[in-house]
Design an enzyme around this catalytic site. Structure first.
Site, PDB file in Angstrom:
ATOM      1  N   GLY A  15      -2.222  -3.415  24.355  1.00 35.01           N
ATOM      2  CA  GLY A  15      -1.378  -3.516  23.171  1.00 35.01           C
ATOM      3  C   GLY A  15      -1.985  -3.002  21.884  1.00 35.01           C
ATOM      4  O   GLY A  15      -1.567  -3.415  20.796  1.00 35.01           O
ATOM      5  N   SER A  16      -2.919  -2.057  21.968  1.00 29.90           N
ATOM      6  CA  SER A  16      -3.517  -1.584  20.711  1.00 29.90           C
ATOM      7  C   SER A  16      -2.499  -0.805  19.867  1.00 29.90           C
ATOM      8  O   SER A  16      -2.572  -0.836  18.631  1.00 29.90           O
ATOM      9  CB  SER A  16      -4.768  -0.746  20.972  1.00 29.90           C
ATOM     10  OG  SER A  16      -4.462   0.508  21.516  1.00 29.90           O
ATOM     11  N   ASN A  17      -1.552  -0.138  20.498  1.00 31.74           N
ATOM     12  CA  ASN A  17      -0.509   0.536  19.706  1.00 31.74           C
ATOM     13  C   ASN A  17       0.432  -0.476  19.054  1.00 31.74           C
ATOM     14  O   ASN A  17       0.875  -0.273  17.919  1.00 31.74           O
ATOM     15  CB  ASN A  17       0.271   1.530  20.577  1.00 31.74           C
ATOM     16  CG  ASN A  17      -0.442   2.864  20.689  1.00 31.74           C
ATOM     17  OD1 ASN A  17      -0.538   3.607  19.718  1.00 31.74           O
ATOM     18  ND2 ASN A  17      -0.981   3.160  21.864  1.00 31.74           N
ATOM     19  N   ILE A  95       8.482   2.851  35.238  1.00 30.88           N
ATOM     20  CA  ILE A  95       9.561   3.833  35.186  1.00 30.88           C
ATOM     21  C   ILE A  95      10.872   3.077  34.976  1.00 30.88           C
ATOM     22  O   ILE A  95      11.092   2.013  35.552  1.00 30.88           O
ATOM     23  CB  ILE A  95       9.585   4.650  36.495  1.00 30.88           C
ATOM     24  CG1 ILE A  95       8.349   5.546  36.547  1.00 30.88           C
ATOM     25  CG2 ILE A  95      10.865   5.463  36.620  1.00 30.88           C
ATOM     26  CD1 ILE A  95       8.184   6.314  37.841  1.00 30.88           C
ATOM     27  N   ASN A 110       9.003   6.479  22.994  1.00 32.98           N
ATOM     28  CA  ASN A 110       7.834   6.207  23.823  1.00 32.98           C
ATOM     29  C   ASN A 110       6.653   6.995  23.273  1.00 32.98           C
ATOM     30  O   ASN A 110       6.822   8.134  22.823  1.00 32.98           O
ATOM     31  CB  ASN A 110       8.124   6.661  25.259  1.00 32.98           C
ATOM     32  CG  ASN A 110       6.932   6.490  26.194  1.00 32.98           C
ATOM     33  OD1 ASN A 110       6.284   5.439  26.207  1.00 32.98           O
ATOM     34  ND2 ASN A 110       6.644   7.525  26.983  1.00 32.98           N
ATOM     35  N   SER A 139       2.042  12.379  22.165  1.00 35.79           N
ATOM     36  CA  SER A 139       3.409  12.706  21.735  1.00 35.79           C
ATOM     37  C   SER A 139       4.227  11.425  21.619  1.00 35.79           C
ATOM     38  O   SER A 139       4.061  10.498  22.410  1.00 35.79           O
ATOM     39  CB  SER A 139       4.110  13.588  22.785  1.00 35.79           C
ATOM     40  OG  SER A 139       3.359  14.755  23.067  1.00 35.79           O
ATOM     41  N   THR A 144      14.751   9.507  27.492  1.00 28.97           N
ATOM     42  CA  THR A 144      15.964   9.813  28.252  1.00 28.97           C
ATOM     43  C   THR A 144      15.674   9.477  29.714  1.00 28.97           C
ATOM     44  O   THR A 144      14.581   9.024  30.048  1.00 28.97           O
ATOM     45  CB  THR A 144      16.340  11.300  28.125  1.00 28.97           C
ATOM     46  OG1 THR A 144      15.286  12.078  28.711  1.00 28.97           O
ATOM     47  CG2 THR A 144      16.552  11.716  26.680  1.00 28.97           C
ATOM     48  N   LEU A 147      11.730  11.304  33.205  1.00 28.68           N
ATOM     49  CA  LEU A 147      10.437  10.672  32.909  1.00 28.68           C
ATOM     50  C   LEU A 147       9.598  11.531  31.951  1.00 28.68           C
ATOM     51  O   LEU A 147       9.294  12.686  32.260  1.00 28.68           O
ATOM     52  CB  LEU A 147       9.651  10.439  34.216  1.00 28.68           C
ATOM     53  CG  LEU A 147       8.258   9.837  34.038  1.00 28.68           C
ATOM     54  CD1 LEU A 147       8.340   8.403  33.551  1.00 28.68           C
ATOM     55  CD2 LEU A 147       7.464   9.931  35.330  1.00 28.68           C
ATOM     56  N   ASP A 148       9.249  10.954  30.803  1.00 28.55           N
ATOM     57  CA  ASP A 148       8.452  11.643  29.774  1.00 28.55           C
ATOM     58  C   ASP A 148       9.079  12.989  29.392  1.00 28.55           C
ATOM     59  O   ASP A 148       8.375  13.915  28.963  1.00 28.55           O
ATOM     60  CB  ASP A 148       7.002  11.857  30.241  1.00 28.55           C
ATOM     61  CG  ASP A 148       6.286  10.539  30.519  1.00 28.55           C
ATOM     62  OD1 ASP A 148       6.582   9.555  29.817  1.00 28.55           O
ATOM     63  OD2 ASP A 148       5.449  10.497  31.434  1.00 28.55           O
ATOM     64  N   GLU A 177      -3.276   8.018  18.112  1.00 29.21           N
ATOM     65  CA  GLU A 177      -2.026   7.351  18.510  1.00 29.21           C
ATOM     66  C   GLU A 177      -1.675   6.250  17.510  1.00 29.21           C
ATOM     67  O   GLU A 177      -0.504   6.042  17.187  1.00 29.21           O
ATOM     68  CB  GLU A 177      -2.165   6.745  19.907  1.00 29.21           C
ATOM     69  CG  GLU A 177      -2.315   7.751  21.023  1.00 29.21           C
ATOM     70  CD  GLU A 177      -2.277   7.092  22.403  1.00 29.21           C
ATOM     71  OE1 GLU A 177      -1.501   6.148  22.605  1.00 29.21           O
ATOM     72  OE2 GLU A 177      -3.039   7.537  23.275  1.00 29.21           O
TER      73      GLU A 177
HETATM   74  C1  GAR Z   1      -1.741   4.470  25.271  1.00 29.78           C
HETATM   75  O1  GAR Z   1      -2.740   5.454  25.358  1.00 29.78           O
HETATM   76  C2  GAR Z   1      -0.378   5.081  25.505  1.00 29.78           C
HETATM   77  O2  GAR Z   1      -0.252   6.374  24.982  1.00 29.78           O
HETATM   78  C3  GAR Z   1      -0.316   5.102  27.016  1.00 29.78           C
HETATM   79  O3  GAR Z   1      -0.886   3.880  27.402  1.00 29.78           O
HETATM   80  C4  GAR Z   1      -1.869   3.489  26.434  1.00 29.78           C
HETATM   81  C5  GAR Z   1      -1.551   2.071  26.012  1.00 29.78           C
HETATM   82  O4  GAR Z   1      -2.580   1.573  25.227  1.00 29.78           O
HETATM   83  N1  GAR Z   1       1.020   5.225  27.491  1.00 29.78           N
HETATM   84  C6  GAR Z   1       1.324   5.819  28.632  1.00 29.78           C
HETATM   85  O5  GAR Z   1       0.503   6.292  29.374  1.00 29.78           O
HETATM   86  C7  GAR Z   1       2.799   5.864  28.949  1.00 29.78           C
HETATM   87  N2  GAR Z   1       3.055   6.735  30.019  1.00 29.78           N
HETATM   88  P1  GAR Z   1      -2.351   0.243  24.376  1.00 29.78           P
HETATM   89  O6  GAR Z   1      -1.854  -0.824  25.343  1.00 29.78           O
HETATM   90  O7  GAR Z   1      -3.700  -0.095  23.865  1.00 29.78           O
HETATM   91  O8  GAR Z   1      -1.355   0.529  23.298  1.00 29.78           O
END
Ligand code: GAR
Length: 221
Positions: A15-17, A95, A110, A139, A144, A147-148, A177
């Site tokens: 969950g850092s994002n 997914i 996403n 990105s 949609t 996928l990605d 990010e």
């Molecule tokens: C992030 O790097 C995000 O871009 C990636 O998972 C990580 C989650 O990190 N997402 C994907 O790969 C989606 N296909 P976080 O839990 O620390 O935010």
């Protein structure tokens, strides 16, 4: 003043994002109200971060549902019930069922750790290194059924350096990010960004010819 954008966040991991979004909100640079943090993993660190921030949490177990569609329909119904205006996938690793997600197209974004359309799916850092790429990135795109594959809103680019390995590259990219995702949500909260069906993005009413680029904390055309 307009009211803050009501956002829900889905995350499967640390969950850092999510934390970056909470920090931006707390710093007064992101006018959002977190209405829900949801996960498909009861142990996700993102749920602990939500609890610490006083955000309502939801953990649903996919195994308790007869199908992916049933799981997603229940998940989306619960999110809809919160009044969320935007759904942010921040490290959500499941997914999604195309039919279940359909009502959210244009309201769901996403973050993906590659310069889409390169490297959809998993192991993006490893694949960029193995391909000998000189640059890598992340990105943010509208989700949609592909996928990605939805239209890309914005990207952050970094150079691949001589000593990079998979974990180091992932870690270096993560710092970008954490600026990219809040910057995109900020534009949506300001009602400046829109999904232009079926495969476009509009900024201030004008269709983008290429994704926005992160420069510092700002997004540039
Ligand atoms: C992030 O790097 C995000 O871009 C990636 O998972 C990580 C989650 O990190 N997402 C994907 O790969 C989606 N296909 P976080 O839990 O620390 O935010």
């Amino acid at each position: 003043m307009s009211s803050p954008l009501r956002i829900a966040v889905l995350a499967s991991g640390r969950g850092s994002n999510l934390q970056a979004l909470i920090a931006a909100r707390d710093a007064g640079t992101l006018p959002v109200e977190f209405v829900l943090v949801g996960s498909d993993k009861a142990s996700a660190g993102a749920l602990d971060l939500a609890q610490a921030a006083g955000i309502p949490r939801l953990a649903l177990n996919p195994k308790a549902y007869p199908s992916r569609r049933d799981f997603d329909l229940d998940l989306f119904a619960r999110i809809e019930a919160t009044g969320a205006e935007l759904l942010v996938l921040a490290g959500y690793m499941r997914i999604l069922d195309g039919e279940a997600l359909h009502p959210w197209v244009g309201r769901m974004i996403n973050i993906h750790p590659s310069l889409l359309p390169k490297y959809r799916g998993l192991h993006t850092h490893r694949r960029a290194l193995e391909a000998g790429d000189l640059e890598h990135g992340a990105s943010v795109h509208y989700v949609t059924a592909e996928l990605d594959g939805g239209p890309v809103i914005a990207q952050a680019r970094i150079g691949i350096e001589a000593g990079d390995h998979e974990d180091l590259l992932a870690q270096r990219l993560l710092a970008y990010e954490h600026r990219l995702l809040p910057a995109v949500v900020r534009l949506i909260a300001a009602s400046r960004l829109a999904y232009a069906a079926p495969d476009g993005v509009a900024l201030d009413g004008e269709r983008l010819s290429a994704p926005l680029e992160l420069r510092g904390d700002e997004l540039r055309r």
